[in-house]
Design a protein around this motif. Structure first.
Motif, PDB file in Angstrom:
ATOM      1  N   LYS A 147       0.833  -1.208   0.000  1.00  0.00           N
ATOM      2  CA  LYS A 147       0.000   0.000   0.000  1.00  0.00           C
ATOM      3  C   LYS A 147       0.865   1.254   0.000  1.00  0.00           C
ATOM      4  N   GLN A 206       1.158   4.276  -2.820  1.00  0.00           N
ATOM      5  CA  GLN A 206       1.077   5.696  -2.498  1.00  0.00           C
ATOM      6  C   GLN A 206       2.272   6.444  -3.055  1.00  0.00           C
ATOM      7  N   LEU A 217       1.535   7.377  -6.467  1.00  0.00           N
ATOM      8  CA  LEU A 217       0.671   8.558  -6.506  1.00  0.00           C
ATOM      9  C   LEU A 217       1.488   9.833  -6.347  1.00  0.00           C
ATOM     10  N   ARG A 253       8.053   8.053   3.336  1.00  0.00           N
ATOM     11  CA  ARG A 253       7.465   6.776   2.956  1.00  0.00           C
ATOM     12  C   ARG A 253       8.551   5.706   2.819  1.00  0.00           C
TER      13      ARG A 253
END
Length: 323
Positions: A86, A90, A93, A287
């Motif tokens: 996940k 992201q 994105l 991240r």
């Protein structure tokens, strides 16, 4: 050996559960044992000493306990893997957001002109310099020093070049100045863009890199963002972002039709884009650190379970640990 390079290990299912044995093989203690068993073979390649591999210690709790540990790790590593996936999605994105931000360099009201009119130099590096590459000399800026999603130089792998004195003119021509824009023109890195900073000023470019030196009417920072934008990438490389073209010529870049606002507007646009991209890069960095921590957590969990440091009958699920 299956093909001379792969060692196949089969578990004795009477004593060793196949999933438990998998987790032991990827655990930190076993990986450290394997690393210690590496040797330099007859062909000067790193090889695994199979005799030492066969002597590797294996913890052997009861088959019932092995099944319990394997079941626990199947569930927990699956949760961690799902969360990591996940986070990676992201990250994609964020890359899409970056492309959208870069699209702001192209404004419909700006006049469209041939890029070459606003450049004082368009050149690529000399051919045949691969023979002069070594560990000393001047930095040699190659296509490997470009990023796909950044205009910063990639300096994780740096080469150096010591050309002969007879190549002085070529060396001078291919030397990077501050605010030069560097573009990959061959191979997988075709179209990738870098803005020269102090880390690479004075380096020489390779034949696989094009150097664009802006005139006084163009901001190098704005030009780097412009060339990285989806519209210009499409024009250079094909009908889709990323394109299919694997080679650019110097005329391709000189003849490129681009919107050129006046200099102060370029600087204003570049300031705003830089501000937004710094925010995106900070998010991507955070991240990446989270993904790395999850990877460490996954490895620690496997190691603790297979070595008996963790009682899986009383251990809390991963989501109870803040995952």
């Amino acid at each position: 050996m299956a093909d001379g390079h792969v060692t196949i290990a089969r578990a004795d299912h009477r004593a060793l559960h196949h999933r438990f044995s998998y987790y032991w093989l990827v655990s930190q203690p076993f990986q450290e044992y394997v690393y210690a068993a590496l040797v330099v073979g007859a062909t000067n390649q790193i090889e695994l000493n199979r005799e030492r591999l066969g002597e590797a210690p294996v913890p052997l709790p009861s088959l019932e306990e092995q099944r319990r540990i394997a079941g626990f790790l199947d569930a927990e590593t699956s949760r961690i893997d799902h969360l990591m996936e996940k986070m990676r999605s992201q990250d994609e994105l964020l890359s899409s957001r970056r492309r959208a931000v870069l699209a702001a360099t192209c404004r419909p009201e700006d006049r469209v002109v041939r890029l070459g009119y606003f450049l004082s130099l368009v050149t690529s590096g000399p051919r045949g310099w691969s023979d002069y590459i070594g560990v000393e000399g001047n930095m040699f800026f190659r296509s490997a020093n470009l990023w796909r999603d950044s205009t910063e130089p990639k300096l994780t792998s740096v080469a150096y070049v010591e050309p002969p004195s007879s190549a002085l003119a070529e060396s001078s021509r291919s030397t990077i100045h501050s605010d030069d824009v560097l573009v990959g023109i061959t191979g997988a890195n075709t179209g990738w863009v870098c803005l020269a900073n102090q880390d690479v000023v004075g380096a020489n470019i390779s034949q696989h890199v094009c150097l664009l030196r802006p005139s006084r009417l163009v901001s190098g920072r704005w030009l780097a963002y412009l060339l990285s934008s989806p519209l210009i990438q499409d024009s250079l490389l094909g009908s889709q972002y990323g394109g299919t073209k694997t080679q650019l010529s110097l005329p391709d870049l000189r003849d490129l039709k681009v919107p050129i606002p006046e200099l102060r507007k370029q600087q204003s646009i570049a300031d705003e884009i830089q501000h937004q991209i710094i925010g995106i890069e900070n998010e991507k960095g955070a991240r990446a650190r989270q993904i790395a921590l999850l990877g460490e957590r996954r490895q620690a969990l496997i190691t603790a379970a297979v070595t008996g440091q963790l009682d899986v009958t009383t251990a809390r699920p991963a989501h109870d640990h803040g995952l």
